[in-house]
Design a protein around this motif. Structure first.
Motif, PDB file in Angstrom:
ATOM      1  N   ALA A  78      11.408  -2.209 -20.550  1.00 18.19           N
ATOM      2  CA  ALA A  78      12.308  -1.999 -19.414  1.00 18.19           C
ATOM      3  C   ALA A  78      12.121  -3.080 -18.363  1.00 18.19           C
ATOM      4  CB  ALA A  78      12.075  -0.619 -18.808  1.00 18.19           C
ATOM      5  N   ILE A  79      10.883  -3.435 -18.074  1.00 14.43           N
ATOM      6  CA  ILE A  79      10.612  -4.477 -17.087  1.00 14.43           C
ATOM      7  C   ILE A  79      11.188  -5.808 -17.547  1.00 14.43           C
ATOM      8  CG2 ILE A  79       8.776  -5.817 -15.990  1.00 14.43           C
ATOM      9  CD1 ILE A  79       7.052  -3.305 -16.096  1.00 14.43           C
ATOM     10  N   GLU A  80      11.112  -6.052 -18.835  1.00 20.24           N
ATOM     11  CA  GLU A  80      11.567  -7.320 -19.398  1.00 20.24           C
ATOM     12  C   GLU A  80      13.085  -7.452 -19.375  1.00 20.24           C
ATOM     13  OE1 GLU A  80      10.679 -11.032 -21.366  1.00 20.24           O
ATOM     14  OE2 GLU A  80       9.349  -9.547 -20.471  1.00 20.24           O
ATOM     15  N   ASN A  81      13.804  -6.330 -19.528  1.00 21.81           N
ATOM     16  CA  ASN A  81      15.246  -6.395 -19.792  1.00 21.81           C
ATOM     17  C   ASN A  81      16.144  -5.849 -18.694  1.00 21.81           C
ATOM     18  OD1 ASN A  81      14.784  -7.444 -22.459  1.00 21.81           O
ATOM     19  ND2 ASN A  81      14.222  -5.385 -23.110  1.00 21.81           N
ATOM     20  N   GLN A  82      15.603  -5.114 -17.715  1.00 14.17           N
ATOM     21  CA  GLN A  82      16.450  -4.459 -16.728  1.00 14.17           C
ATOM     22  C   GLN A  82      16.422  -5.178 -15.382  1.00 14.17           C
ATOM     23  OE1 GLN A  82      16.733  -0.192 -16.280  1.00 14.17           O
ATOM     24  NE2 GLN A  82      15.460   0.142 -18.082  1.00 14.17           N
ATOM     25  N   SER A  83      17.572  -5.191 -14.727  1.00 17.25           N
ATOM     26  CA  SER A  83      17.656  -5.622 -13.335  1.00 17.25           C
ATOM     27  C   SER A  83      17.571  -4.387 -12.449  1.00 17.25           C
ATOM     28  CB  SER A  83      18.974  -6.352 -13.072  1.00 17.25           C
ATOM     29  OG  SER A  83      19.068  -7.539 -13.839  1.00 17.25           O
ATOM     30  N   TYR A  84      16.915  -4.519 -11.311  1.00 19.28           N
ATOM     31  CA  TYR A  84      16.808  -3.387 -10.395  1.00 19.28           C
ATOM     32  C   TYR A  84      16.370  -3.899  -9.030  1.00 19.28           C
ATOM     33  CZ  TYR A  84      11.836  -3.827 -11.627  1.00 19.28           C
ATOM     34  OH  TYR A  84      10.563  -4.317 -11.855  1.00 19.28           O
ATOM     35  N   GLN A  85      16.460  -3.038  -8.042  1.00 23.95           N
ATOM     36  CA  GLN A  85      16.008  -3.355  -6.695  1.00 23.95           C
ATOM     37  C   GLN A  85      15.607  -2.061  -6.013  1.00 23.95           C
ATOM     38  OE1 GLN A  85      19.331  -4.796  -4.208  1.00 23.95           O
ATOM     39  NE2 GLN A  85      20.693  -4.200  -5.883  1.00 23.95           N
ATOM     40  N   GLY A  86      14.816  -2.183  -4.967  1.00 20.04           N
ATOM     41  CA  GLY A  86      14.390  -0.970  -4.276  1.00 20.04           C
ATOM     42  C   GLY A  86      13.420  -1.261  -3.154  1.00 20.04           C
ATOM     43  N   THR A  87      12.925  -0.189  -2.574  1.00 16.28           N
ATOM     44  CA  THR A  87      11.949  -0.256  -1.486  1.00 16.28           C
ATOM     45  C   THR A  87      10.674   0.422  -1.950  1.00 16.28           C
ATOM     46  OG1 THR A  87      13.741  -0.121   0.130  1.00 16.28           O
ATOM     47  CG2 THR A  87      11.506   0.304   0.930  1.00 16.28           C
ATOM     48  N   LEU A  88       9.535  -0.202  -1.672  1.00 16.17           N
ATOM     49  CA  LEU A  88       8.267   0.372  -2.100  1.00 16.17           C
ATOM     50  C   LEU A  88       7.216   0.201  -1.031  1.00 16.17           C
ATOM     51  CD1 LEU A  88       6.068  -2.057  -3.699  1.00 16.17           C
ATOM     52  CD2 LEU A  88       8.433  -2.523  -4.304  1.00 16.17           C
ATOM     53  N   THR A  89       6.176   1.001  -1.140  1.00 12.31           N
ATOM     54  CA  THR A  89       5.034   0.894  -0.240  1.00 12.31           C
ATOM     55  C   THR A  89       3.850   0.344  -1.014  1.00 12.31           C
ATOM     56  OG1 THR A  89       4.373   3.191  -0.703  1.00 12.31           O
ATOM     57  CG2 THR A  89       5.792   2.798   1.211  1.00 12.31           C
ATOM     58  N   TYR A  90       3.003  -0.373  -0.306  1.00 12.16           N
ATOM     59  CA  TYR A  90       1.787  -0.950  -0.879  1.00 12.16           C
ATOM     60  C   TYR A  90       0.621  -0.579   0.033  1.00 12.16           C
ATOM     61  CZ  TYR A  90      -1.734  -4.555  -1.852  1.00 12.16           C
ATOM     62  OH  TYR A  90      -2.907  -5.222  -2.116  1.00 12.16           O
ATOM     63  N   GLU A  91      -0.329   0.158  -0.505  1.00 16.71           N
ATOM     64  CA  GLU A  91      -1.476   0.644   0.260  1.00 16.71           C
ATOM     65  C   GLU A  91      -2.745   0.063  -0.329  1.00 16.71           C
ATOM     66  OE1 GLU A  91      -3.543   4.969   1.409  1.00 16.71           O
ATOM     67  OE2 GLU A  91      -1.819   4.842   0.040  1.00 16.71           O
ATOM     68  N   PHE A  92      -3.618  -0.474   0.512  1.00 11.82           N
ATOM     69  CA  PHE A  92      -4.860  -1.073   0.026  1.00 11.82           C
ATOM     70  C   PHE A  92      -6.006  -0.700   0.959  1.00 11.82           C
ATOM     71  CE2 PHE A  92      -2.165  -3.893   2.396  1.00 11.82           C
ATOM     72  CZ  PHE A  92      -2.977  -4.463   3.356  1.00 11.82           C
ATOM     73  N   GLY A  93      -6.717   0.340   0.599  1.00 12.53           N
ATOM     74  CA  GLY A  93      -7.899   0.726   1.352  1.00 12.53           C
ATOM     75  C   GLY A  93      -7.623   1.167   2.771  1.00 12.53           C
ATOM     76  N   GLY A  94      -6.446   1.698   3.048  1.00 13.54           N
ATOM     77  CA  GLY A  94      -6.132   2.172   4.391  1.00 13.54           C
ATOM     78  C   GLY A  94      -4.824   1.625   4.906  1.00 13.54           C
ATOM     79  N   PRO A  95      -4.690   0.280   5.101  1.00 14.19           N
ATOM     80  CA  PRO A  95      -3.426  -0.268   5.590  1.00 14.19           C
ATOM     81  C   PRO A  95      -2.273   0.029   4.636  1.00 14.19           C
ATOM     82  CG  PRO A  95      -5.190  -1.877   5.788  1.00 14.19           C
ATOM     83  CD  PRO A  95      -5.745  -0.736   4.992  1.00 14.19           C
TER      84      PRO A  95
END
Length: 346
Positions: A78-95
């Motif tokens: 799916a990652i190789e063949n699909q187009s997509y877009q979106g909003t995500l969060t990234y958390e690393f040890g608190g921030p």
């Protein structure tokens, strides 16, 4: 900076989630220095607690059973063949950071853009040509027969632990646990309809969450890269076409110890004495950087941000001193041991 999850194309995050790899790698470039002697242990909830609070919800309606390996292979496709877009969060040890992400697959190749929606404004983009050899895990392990997951089974346990809802979409939750203490663990939330990964957590030895990526909105339409946008001013990340065949042996600088299962993915030596090597077990990755220095400065130690660790030490070849840095998604003790094992073999 290390591909960490992976501009170098490694890790499930690399083997199976290259897009998030480079996002996290770019975030790591801005990591503040950490004095390992003063840093305190991460205190985020353990994975078990995370599961109780929503990583897996057994009350959700069950879909037809699917093995974790089959789900991961569907995700890779799916990652190789699909187009997509979106909003995500990234958390690393608190921030916690919020990012807008776009992934476009076309006949010309793959284009990706990331825009930071919180904190300092930062935009990044990259392009991969259609003839891109693929991630390191596929290049290194599939020619031997089977899939990278079969090789990984010697070092990780894969299990389906339930279902949940992420970004208003039902997901299957997969847990990947290391068999030995020289690796981190992973939990994935994979969309049941598109098979795209909507959540990834990387967990330490005590089950603490070191990093978490999670979509809050997913759109399966193709992003318009030609439309006017502030992202057009994004910093273009360089792309270097890797060789489709990794070197079988190393010359010059090389580690005399690596965790079992790690193999060389790429190596590059420059005329100015700089050497870069990358290694993978098909899921986790680490890179070794060797650079000449005029004099020994004592700049040794460990810097850590989320699941990314950098161990630095000194080495010598003849009368010349060199700085050795090991960067990757491995426990600090492993990074330190790899760094101290680097030697020069003529």
């Amino acid at each position: 900076m290390h591909s960490i999850k992976c501009l170098l194309g490694i890790t499930l995050t690399v083997a199976l989630w290259p897009s998030m790899c480079w996002a996290q790698a770019q975030a790591s470039m801005n990591a503040p220095s950490v004095d390992s002697s003063k840093s305190s242990a991460l205190s985020l909830a353990a994975v078990a607690s995370s599961h109780r609070n929503g990583a897996a919800n057994p009350e959700l309606k069950k879909t037809a059973p699917i093995s974790p390996r089959a789900q991961l292979m569907l995700m890779a496709a799916a990652i190789e063949n699909q187009s997509y877009q979106g909003t995500l969060t990234y958390e690393f040890g608190g921030p916690l950071e919020t990012l807008a992400f776009e992934h476009l697959v076309s006949q010309q190749g793959t284009e990706e853009r990331i825009r930071h929606l919180s904190g300092e404004p930062r935009n990044f983009s990259r392009s991969l040509p259609q003839n891109y050899c693929g991630n390191a895990a596929a290049r290194l392990f599939m020619p031997a027969g089977g899939t990278p997951l079969q090789s990984l089974s010697r070092y990780y346990r894969f299990s389906m632990i339930g279902q949940n809802r992420i970004a208003d979409r039902p997901v299957n939750v997969i847990q990947i646990q290391p068999i030995h203490e020289d690796r981190y663990g992973f939990t994935l939330g994979v969309d049941q309809a598109s098979h795209l990964p909507l959540m990834l957590t990387i967990t330490g030895r005590r089950g603490q969450v070191l990093e978490r990526f999670q979509f809050v909105e997913l759109n399966l339409t193709k992003p318009d890269f030609d439309a006017p946008s502030t992202v057009r001013t994004a910093q273009k990340l360089p792309f270097t076409q890797a060789r489709c065949q990794a070197p079988l042996t190393l010359k010059g600088w090389q580690p005399s110890w690596l965790p079992a299962g790690f193999v060389v993915a790429s190596t590059h030596a420059q005329a100015n004495g700089h050497t870069v090597m990358s290694f993978t077990d098909g899921l986790a990755s680490l890179s070794i950087f060797v650079a000449p220095i005029a004099q020994v400065t004592g700049a040794v130690g460990v810097v850590k941000r989320g699941a990314t660790v950098a161990a630095m030490t000194m080495a010598a070849a003849g009368q010349q001193s060199f700085k050795v840095s090991v960067v990757g998604e491995v426990p600090p003790a492993v990074a330190r041991r790899v760094a101290s094992s680097v030697v020069y073999q003529p």
